[in-house]
Design a protein around this motif. Sequence first.
Motif, PDB file in Angstrom:
ATOM      1  N   ALA A 117      -7.791  -0.542   0.136  1.00  0.00           N
ATOM      2  CA  ALA A 117      -7.698  -1.861   0.798  1.00  0.00           C
ATOM      3  C   ALA A 117      -6.561  -2.164   1.650  1.00  0.00           C
ATOM      4  O   ALA A 117      -6.402  -3.170   2.559  1.00  0.00           O
ATOM      5  CB  ALA A 117      -7.890  -3.163  -0.245  1.00  0.00           C
ATOM      6  N   GLY A 118      -5.487  -1.139   1.608  1.00  0.00           N
ATOM      7  CA  GLY A 118      -4.229  -1.329   2.249  1.00  0.00           C
ATOM      8  C   GLY A 118      -4.334  -0.726   3.641  1.00  0.00           C
ATOM      9  O   GLY A 118      -5.538  -0.362   4.119  1.00  0.00           O
ATOM     10  N   ILE A 138      -3.239   2.020   5.197  1.00  0.00           N
ATOM     11  CA  ILE A 138      -3.781   3.565   5.507  1.00  0.00           C
ATOM     12  C   ILE A 138      -5.142   3.773   4.915  1.00  0.00           C
ATOM     13  O   ILE A 138      -5.854   4.288   5.851  1.00  0.00           O
ATOM     14  CB  ILE A 138      -2.723   4.464   4.661  1.00  0.00           C
ATOM     15  N   GLY A 139      -5.543   3.072   4.018  1.00  0.00           N
ATOM     16  CA  GLY A 139      -6.883   3.113   3.342  1.00  0.00           C
ATOM     17  C   GLY A 139      -7.758   2.642   4.511  1.00  0.00           C
ATOM     18  O   GLY A 139      -8.766   3.308   4.815  1.00  0.00           O
ATOM     19  N   ASP A 183      -8.747  -0.106  -5.803  1.00  0.00           N
ATOM     20  CA  ASP A 183      -7.693  -0.845  -5.495  1.00  0.00           C
ATOM     21  C   ASP A 183      -7.371  -1.887  -6.789  1.00  0.00           C
ATOM     22  O   ASP A 183      -8.226  -1.687  -7.765  1.00  0.00           O
ATOM     23  CB  ASP A 183      -7.678  -1.793  -4.243  1.00  0.00           C
ATOM     24  N   ILE A 184      -6.461  -2.795  -6.577  1.00  0.00           N
ATOM     25  CA  ILE A 184      -6.096  -3.493  -7.744  1.00  0.00           C
ATOM     26  C   ILE A 184      -6.738  -4.865  -7.611  1.00  0.00           C
ATOM     27  O   ILE A 184      -7.073  -5.244  -6.503  1.00  0.00           O
ATOM     28  CB  ILE A 184      -4.573  -3.699  -7.913  1.00  0.00           C
ATOM     29  N   GLY A 226      -0.150   2.134  -3.936  1.00  0.00           N
ATOM     30  CA  GLY A 226       1.214   1.964  -4.315  1.00  0.00           C
ATOM     31  C   GLY A 226       1.953   0.933  -3.512  1.00  0.00           C
ATOM     32  O   GLY A 226       1.158   0.202  -2.707  1.00  0.00           O
ATOM     33  N   PRO A 275       4.521   0.154  -0.378  1.00  0.00           N
ATOM     34  CA  PRO A 275       5.260   0.891   0.682  1.00  0.00           C
ATOM     35  C   PRO A 275       6.474   0.357   0.774  1.00  0.00           C
ATOM     36  O   PRO A 275       6.827  -0.397   0.498  1.00  0.00           O
ATOM     37  CB  PRO A 275       4.355   0.397   1.988  1.00  0.00           C
ATOM     38  N   ASN A 306       6.192   3.006  -8.289  1.00  0.00           N
ATOM     39  CA  ASN A 306       5.160   3.871  -8.001  1.00  0.00           C
ATOM     40  C   ASN A 306       4.927   4.900  -9.018  1.00  0.00           C
ATOM     41  O   ASN A 306       3.763   5.556  -9.219  1.00  0.00           O
ATOM     42  CB  ASN A 306       5.331   4.604  -6.740  1.00  0.00           C
ATOM     43  N   ILE A 345       2.578   4.223 -11.815  1.00  0.00           N
ATOM     44  CA  ILE A 345       1.186   4.263 -11.126  1.00  0.00           C
ATOM     45  C   ILE A 345       0.649   5.717 -11.381  1.00  0.00           C
ATOM     46  O   ILE A 345      -0.575   6.003 -11.787  1.00  0.00           O
ATOM     47  CB  ILE A 345       0.839   3.671  -9.858  1.00  0.00           C
ATOM     48  N   ALA A 388       1.135   8.427  -1.359  1.00  0.00           N
ATOM     49  CA  ALA A 388       2.035   7.193  -1.671  1.00  0.00           C
ATOM     50  C   ALA A 388       3.507   7.849  -2.116  1.00  0.00           C
ATOM     51  O   ALA A 388       3.675   8.840  -2.668  1.00  0.00           O
ATOM     52  CB  ALA A 388       1.498   6.347  -2.765  1.00  0.00           C
ATOM     53  N   ASN A 389       4.586   6.909  -1.636  1.00  0.00           N
ATOM     54  CA  ASN A 389       5.801   7.455  -1.633  1.00  0.00           C
ATOM     55  C   ASN A 389       6.431   6.995  -3.080  1.00  0.00           C
ATOM     56  O   ASN A 389       5.937   5.977  -3.526  1.00  0.00           O
ATOM     57  CB  ASN A 389       6.728   6.700  -0.710  1.00  0.00           C
ATOM     58  N   ALA A 413       6.232  10.626  -1.958  1.00  0.00           N
ATOM     59  CA  ALA A 413       5.046  11.371  -2.391  1.00  0.00           C
ATOM     60  C   ALA A 413       5.328  12.558  -2.989  1.00  0.00           C
ATOM     61  O   ALA A 413       4.280  12.974  -3.949  1.00  0.00           O
ATOM     62  CB  ALA A 413       4.633  11.704  -1.088  1.00  0.00           C
ATOM     63  N   LEU A 466       1.680  14.906   0.847  1.00  0.00           N
ATOM     64  CA  LEU A 466       1.486  14.980   2.116  1.00  0.00           C
ATOM     65  C   LEU A 466       2.867  15.076   2.831  1.00  0.00           C
ATOM     66  O   LEU A 466       3.803  14.338   3.032  1.00  0.00           O
ATOM     67  CB  LEU A 466       0.804  13.674   2.563  1.00  0.00           C
ATOM     68  N   ALA A 506      -0.625   8.623   9.435  1.00  0.00           N
ATOM     69  CA  ALA A 506      -0.631   9.053   8.040  1.00  0.00           C
ATOM     70  C   ALA A 506      -2.113   9.404   7.541  1.00  0.00           C
ATOM     71  O   ALA A 506      -2.318  10.291   7.102  1.00  0.00           O
ATOM     72  CB  ALA A 506      -0.102   8.044   7.128  1.00  0.00           C
TER      73      ALA A 506
HETATM   74  P1  NAD Z   1      -0.394  -1.036   1.889  1.00  0.00           P
HETATM   75  O1  NAD Z   1       0.387  -1.894   0.860  1.00  0.00           O
HETATM   76  O2  NAD Z   1      -0.926  -1.689   2.959  1.00  0.00           O
HETATM   77  O3  NAD Z   1      -1.617  -0.391   0.686  1.00  0.00           O
HETATM   78  C1  NAD Z   1      -1.337   0.000  -0.398  1.00  0.00           C
HETATM   79  C2  NAD Z   1      -2.587  -0.166  -1.143  1.00  0.00           C
HETATM   80  O4  NAD Z   1      -2.439   0.166  -2.717  1.00  0.00           O
HETATM   81  C3  NAD Z   1      -2.410  -1.978  -1.554  1.00  0.00           C
HETATM   82  O5  NAD Z   1      -4.013  -2.448  -1.169  1.00  0.00           O
HETATM   83  C4  NAD Z   1      -2.382  -2.111  -2.934  1.00  0.00           C
HETATM   84  O6  NAD Z   1      -2.934  -3.417  -3.421  1.00  0.00           O
HETATM   85  C5  NAD Z   1      -2.933  -0.787  -3.472  1.00  0.00           C
HETATM   86  N1  NAD Z   1      -2.206  -0.563  -5.003  1.00  0.00           N
HETATM   87  C6  NAD Z   1      -1.156  -0.828  -5.517  1.00  0.00           C
HETATM   88  N2  NAD Z   1      -1.149  -0.509  -6.529  1.00  0.00           N
HETATM   89  C7  NAD Z   1      -2.112   0.122  -6.746  1.00  0.00           C
HETATM   90  C8  NAD Z   1      -2.916   0.808  -8.133  1.00  0.00           C
HETATM   91  N3  NAD Z   1      -2.200   0.824  -9.136  1.00  0.00           N
HETATM   92  N4  NAD Z   1      -3.908   1.484  -7.909  1.00  0.00           N
HETATM   93  C9  NAD Z   1      -4.694   1.418  -6.835  1.00  0.00           C
HETATM   94  N5  NAD Z   1      -4.309   0.851  -5.717  1.00  0.00           N
HETATM   95  C10 NAD Z   1      -3.022   0.178  -5.794  1.00  0.00           C
HETATM   96  O7  NAD Z   1       0.461   0.555   1.805  1.00  0.00           O
HETATM   97  P2  NAD Z   1       0.046   1.457   3.124  1.00  0.00           P
HETATM   98  O8  NAD Z   1       0.856   1.168   4.362  1.00  0.00           O
HETATM   99  O9  NAD Z   1      -1.264   1.878   2.936  1.00  0.00           O
HETATM  100  O10 NAD Z   1       1.188   2.770   2.255  1.00  0.00           O
HETATM  101  C11 NAD Z   1       0.410   3.218   1.159  1.00  0.00           C
HETATM  102  C12 NAD Z   1       1.497   4.410   0.629  1.00  0.00           C
HETATM  103  O11 NAD Z   1       1.733   5.516   1.382  1.00  0.00           O
HETATM  104  C13 NAD Z   1       3.096   3.686   0.402  1.00  0.00           C
HETATM  105  O12 NAD Z   1       3.523   4.222  -0.676  1.00  0.00           O
HETATM  106  C14 NAD Z   1       3.674   4.422   1.888  1.00  0.00           C
HETATM  107  O13 NAD Z   1       4.991   4.500   1.756  1.00  0.00           O
HETATM  108  C15 NAD Z   1       3.015   5.674   1.755  1.00  0.00           C
HETATM  109  N6  NAD Z   1       3.215   6.577   2.931  1.00  0.00           N
HETATM  110  C16 NAD Z   1       3.160   7.778   2.896  1.00  0.00           C
HETATM  111  C17 NAD Z   1       3.199   8.563   3.920  1.00  0.00           C
HETATM  112  C18 NAD Z   1       3.583  10.140   3.942  1.00  0.00           C
HETATM  113  O14 NAD Z   1       3.359  10.682   4.895  1.00  0.00           O
HETATM  114  N7  NAD Z   1       3.416  10.700   2.753  1.00  0.00           N
HETATM  115  C19 NAD Z   1       3.095   8.072   5.193  1.00  0.00           C
HETATM  116  C20 NAD Z   1       2.717   6.749   5.524  1.00  0.00           C
HETATM  117  C21 NAD Z   1       2.666   5.863   4.057  1.00  0.00           C
END
Ligand code: NAD
Length: 333
Positions: free
Chosen positions: A15-16, A18-19, A44-45, A91, A93, A107, A110, A132-133, A135, A157, A248
């Motif tokens: 639901a976030g 990136i999703g 999602d949660i 996770g 962000p 994170n 989780i 998720a970071n 990562a 990633l 991403a």
């Molecule tokens: P976001 O906050 O928009 O979405 C994260 C989603 O994770 C939310 O919907 C939240 O409810 C959900 N969530 C939280 N705890 C959870 C759990 N225990 N189980 C399932 N879902 C859960 O964040 P985003 O912008 O989509 O970023 C997601 C992650 O990706 C962050 O950690 C961000 O730092 C990381 N990221 C990594 C890279 C990479 O290149 N590796 C690039 C961009 C972002």
Amino acid sequence: MAAKEPMRVLVTGAAGQIGYALVPMIARGIMLGADQPVILHMLDIPPAAEALNGVKMELVDAAFPLLKGVVATTDVVEACTGVNVAVMVGGFPRKEGMERKDVMSKNVSIYKSQASALEAHAAPNCKVLVVANPANTNALILKEFAPSIPEKNISCLTRLDHNRALGQISERLDVQVSDVKNVIIWGNHSSSQYPDVNHATVKTSSGEKPVRELVKDDEWLNAGFIATVQQRGAAIIKARKLSSALSAASSACDHIRDWVLGTPEGTFVSMGVYSDGSYGVPAGLIYSFPVTCCGGEWTIVQGLPIDEFSRKKMDATAQELSEEKALAYSCLE
Ligand code: NAD
Ligand code: LMR
């Protein structure tokens, strides 16, 4: 030819942001191919359950021909059951001014609990990509708490950083990004990563030429270019007030596509994988290496010459990962 069986793809945190960018790409075949049907599992949660259901409604409304089913759930067991590919985005962000380490304690716990669910319920040979970071360290925790998942099936990633490096070279030389290849991201998906162009080439009308020969500016390649790639995530947070999402998601598709379907001949890509000690990187870290993929397996590219400048940078990012590993374990105590 008979239609392929659908593959089940889990996206956590669906639901976030990136999703929201990622699930339509998967449903369109960008991750697994235009002939590969998919069933999406979205986790999602509970506070995000209504939003998650909205994403499911949109997936139905988009009428994707390859999409054979959608599971939208807040139950981690239901989400993990039978999945062939797991993209772990769930996770918290990073916000402006935070380092990725700052999101550690939230994170890693989780990833410890979701490791057990994947181990118990995913399909045999499930491929796991942690987005998720932090990562690399989340992937390491997942590996350590899911001991029966083979380490070759767990990755993180760094393809986004790899693609950022390709993008910077393509802009600088005013060439097509698809003509640039074999940059390397070594180490952590953090500002200590080492974007290396020493083996990178550009396709020109007179054959493949080394990036260094074409750029003719070692000072930029050894300083400005590296800093831009290392800091790109922070620059995007500053500009958007949100971390990168479409790039991403797109890079996560590139990572899985190349892993499952193979890298093109003569091309290597960067993946965060379990270190076997190659290039003097301590074994037991998830570290980004140059890899090629064939038959669904990655192999670290061996034998690349490493100069003193690179050695120092590769060691510094390994050192940060060792410290993150210790910090992660202290958060889990
Ligand atoms: P976001 O906050 O928009 O979405 C994260 C989603 O994770 C939310 O919907 C939240 O409810 C959900 N969530 C939280 N705890 C959870 C759990 N225990 N189980 C399932 N879902 C859960 O964040 P985003 O912008 O989509 O970023 C997601 C992650 O990706 C962050 O950690 C961000 O730092 C990381 N990221 C990594 C890279 C990479 O290149 N590796 C690039 C961009 C972002
Ligand atoms: C990125 O590289 O864009 C993400 O990891 C987000 C961040 O925290 O930098």
